[in-house]
Design a protein around this motif. Structure first.
Motif, PDB file in Angstrom:
ATOM      1  N   ALA A 168       0.837  -1.198   0.000  1.00  0.00           N
ATOM      2  CA  ALA A 168       0.000   0.000   0.000  1.00  0.00           C
ATOM      3  C   ALA A 168       0.874   1.251   0.000  1.00  0.00           C
ATOM      4  N   LEU A 169       1.890   1.268   0.838  1.00  0.00           N
ATOM      5  CA  LEU A 169       2.782   2.415   0.940  1.00  0.00           C
ATOM      6  C   LEU A 169       3.519   2.672  -0.368  1.00  0.00           C
ATOM      7  N   ALA A 170       3.800   1.621  -1.113  1.00  0.00           N
ATOM      8  CA  ALA A 170       4.509   1.746  -2.397  1.00  0.00           C
ATOM      9  C   ALA A 170       3.614   2.278  -3.506  1.00  0.00           C
ATOM     10  N   GLY A 171       2.365   2.579  -3.182  1.00  0.00           N
ATOM     11  CA  GLY A 171       1.460   3.134  -4.173  1.00  0.00           C
ATOM     12  C   GLY A 171       0.259   2.264  -4.469  1.00  0.00           C
ATOM     13  N   GLY A 172       0.185   1.115  -3.828  1.00  0.00           N
ATOM     14  CA  GLY A 172      -0.905   0.193  -4.079  1.00  0.00           C
ATOM     15  C   GLY A 172      -2.116   0.375  -3.188  1.00  0.00           C
ATOM     16  N   THR A 173      -2.269   1.547  -2.619  1.00  0.00           N
ATOM     17  CA  THR A 173      -3.392   1.794  -1.715  1.00  0.00           C
ATOM     18  C   THR A 173      -4.751   1.519  -2.350  1.00  0.00           C
ATOM     19  N   PRO A 174      -5.002   1.963  -3.594  1.00  0.00           N
ATOM     20  CA  PRO A 174      -6.320   1.645  -4.175  1.00  0.00           C
ATOM     21  C   PRO A 174      -6.600   0.139  -4.224  1.00  0.00           C
ATOM     22  N   GLY A 175      -5.619  -0.640  -4.609  1.00  0.00           N
ATOM     23  CA  GLY A 175      -5.790  -2.092  -4.653  1.00  0.00           C
ATOM     24  C   GLY A 175      -5.923  -2.698  -3.270  1.00  0.00           C
ATOM     25  N   ALA A 176      -5.176  -2.166  -2.309  1.00  0.00           N
ATOM     26  CA  ALA A 176      -5.250  -2.676  -0.938  1.00  0.00           C
ATOM     27  C   ALA A 176      -6.614  -2.386  -0.321  1.00  0.00           C
ATOM     28  N   VAL A 177      -7.099  -1.163  -0.501  1.00  0.00           N
ATOM     29  CA  VAL A 177      -8.408  -0.799   0.051  1.00  0.00           C
ATOM     30  C   VAL A 177      -9.508  -1.598  -0.652  1.00  0.00           C
ATOM     31  N   ALA A 178      -9.388  -1.744  -1.968  1.00  0.00           N
ATOM     32  CA  ALA A 178     -10.377  -2.547  -2.700  1.00  0.00           C
ATOM     33  C   ALA A 178     -10.357  -3.991  -2.221  1.00  0.00           C
ATOM     34  N   GLY A 179      -9.171  -4.549  -2.023  1.00  0.00           N
ATOM     35  CA  GLY A 179      -9.064  -5.917  -1.519  1.00  0.00           C
ATOM     36  C   GLY A 179      -9.645  -6.056  -0.128  1.00  0.00           C
ATOM     37  N   GLN A 180      -9.388  -5.087   0.705  1.00  0.00           N
ATOM     38  CA  GLN A 180      -9.915  -5.121   2.067  1.00  0.00           C
ATOM     39  C   GLN A 180     -11.441  -5.076   2.051  1.00  0.00           C
ATOM     40  N   ARG A 181     -11.996  -4.182   1.254  1.00  0.00           N
ATOM     41  CA  ARG A 181     -13.454  -4.006   1.241  1.00  0.00           C
ATOM     42  C   ARG A 181     -14.171  -5.123   0.483  1.00  0.00           C
ATOM     43  N   LEU A 182     -13.721  -5.404  -0.742  1.00  0.00           N
ATOM     44  CA  LEU A 182     -14.422  -6.392  -1.567  1.00  0.00           C
ATOM     45  C   LEU A 182     -14.293  -7.811  -1.033  1.00  0.00           C
ATOM     46  N   LEU A 183     -13.123  -8.114  -0.474  1.00  0.00           N
ATOM     47  CA  LEU A 183     -12.883  -9.464   0.035  1.00  0.00           C
ATOM     48  C   LEU A 183     -13.225  -9.594   1.518  1.00  0.00           C
ATOM     49  N   ARG A 184     -13.573  -8.470   2.132  1.00  0.00           N
ATOM     50  CA  ARG A 184     -13.853  -8.426   3.575  1.00  0.00           C
ATOM     51  C   ARG A 184     -12.691  -9.045   4.365  1.00  0.00           C
ATOM     52  N   HIS A 185     -11.513  -8.546   4.061  1.00  0.00           N
ATOM     53  CA  HIS A 185     -10.300  -9.101   4.650  1.00  0.00           C
ATOM     54  C   HIS A 185      -9.597  -8.032   5.484  1.00  0.00           C
ATOM     55  N   LYS A 186      -9.358  -8.327   6.720  1.00  0.00           N
ATOM     56  CA  LYS A 186      -8.671  -7.450   7.670  1.00  0.00           C
ATOM     57  C   LYS A 186      -9.445  -6.156   7.898  1.00  0.00           C
ATOM     58  N   THR A 187     -10.755  -6.246   7.882  1.00  0.00           N
ATOM     59  CA  THR A 187     -11.571  -5.049   8.104  1.00  0.00           C
ATOM     60  C   THR A 187     -11.717  -4.723   9.584  1.00  0.00           C
ATOM     61  N   GLN A 188     -11.563  -5.692  10.443  1.00  0.00           N
ATOM     62  CA  GLN A 188     -11.700  -5.467  11.886  1.00  0.00           C
ATOM     63  C   GLN A 188     -10.361  -5.512  12.614  1.00  0.00           C
ATOM     64  N   LYS A 189      -9.323  -5.887  11.911  1.00  0.00           N
ATOM     65  CA  LYS A 189      -8.002  -6.090  12.525  1.00  0.00           C
ATOM     66  C   LYS A 189      -7.333  -4.748  12.822  1.00  0.00           C
ATOM     67  N   GLN A 190      -7.075  -4.500  14.104  1.00  0.00           N
ATOM     68  CA  GLN A 190      -6.353  -3.301  14.529  1.00  0.00           C
ATOM     69  C   GLN A 190      -4.963  -3.723  14.988  1.00  0.00           C
ATOM     70  N   PRO A 191      -3.920  -2.994  14.788  1.00  0.00           N
ATOM     71  CA  PRO A 191      -3.865  -1.647  14.227  1.00  0.00           C
ATOM     72  C   PRO A 191      -3.755  -1.621  12.701  1.00  0.00           C
ATOM     73  N   PHE A 192      -3.873  -2.777  12.042  1.00  0.00           N
ATOM     74  CA  PHE A 192      -3.733  -2.836  10.588  1.00  0.00           C
ATOM     75  C   PHE A 192      -4.670  -1.858   9.894  1.00  0.00           C
ATOM     76  N   ARG A 193      -5.928  -1.867  10.277  1.00  0.00           N
ATOM     77  CA  ARG A 193      -6.932  -1.019   9.641  1.00  0.00           C
ATOM     78  C   ARG A 193      -6.561   0.453   9.759  1.00  0.00           C
ATOM     79  N   SER A 194      -6.128   0.866  10.935  1.00  0.00           N
ATOM     80  CA  SER A 194      -5.724   2.257  11.149  1.00  0.00           C
ATOM     81  C   SER A 194      -4.489   2.620  10.339  1.00  0.00           C
ATOM     82  N   ARG A 195      -3.545   1.715  10.282  1.00  0.00           N
ATOM     83  CA  ARG A 195      -2.314   1.994   9.525  1.00  0.00           C
ATOM     84  C   ARG A 195      -2.613   2.143   8.037  1.00  0.00           C
ATOM     85  N   LEU A 196      -3.469   1.287   7.507  1.00  0.00           N
ATOM     86  CA  LEU A 196      -3.843   1.400   6.100  1.00  0.00           C
ATOM     87  C   LEU A 196      -4.571   2.725   5.856  1.00  0.00           C
TER      88      LEU A 196
END
Length: 98
Positions: free
Chosen positions: A50-78
């Motif tokens: 995500a930091l390397a520029g893949g934020t759109p893909g990371a956020v899409a993966g998180q939302r569409l796949l429902r992956h790591k949506t509740q995991k803290q502090p990962f969610r906050s860091r993203l």
């Protein structure tokens, strides 16, 4: 003499598209591994993509796949990575206008 900027912007756009696809694929692979009980992709790697520029893909993966949506502090860091990148884009656009 032709301008080199259009090619620089095209390369940047292709890079951002590619890294977003890689980030989305990493989220999909990690979700698959989680379901199957296999070895997972480290959170640090997912955040680095995500930091390397893949934020759109990371956020899409998180939302569409429902992956790591509740995991803290990962969610906050993203979220902070996305905010920082959005502010960077706004700042660069403001500089380009001046």
């Amino acid at each position: 003499m032709p301008s080199v900027w259009p090619s620089v912007w095209a390369i940047l756009a292709l890079y951002l598209l590619a890294i977003s696809v890689v980030a989305f694929a990493a989220f999909a692979w990690d979700k698959s591994c989680a379901r199957a009980g296999r070895r997972r992709i480290p959170e640090r790697t997912l955040l680095t993509l995500a930091l390397a520029g893949g934020t759109p893909g990371a956020v899409a993966g998180q939302r569409l796949l429902r992956h790591k949506t509740q995991k803290q502090p990962f969610r906050s860091r993203l979220r902070w990575i996305a905010i920082a990148q959005a502010l960077l884009v706004v700042a660069l656009c403001a500089l380009a206008i001046l």
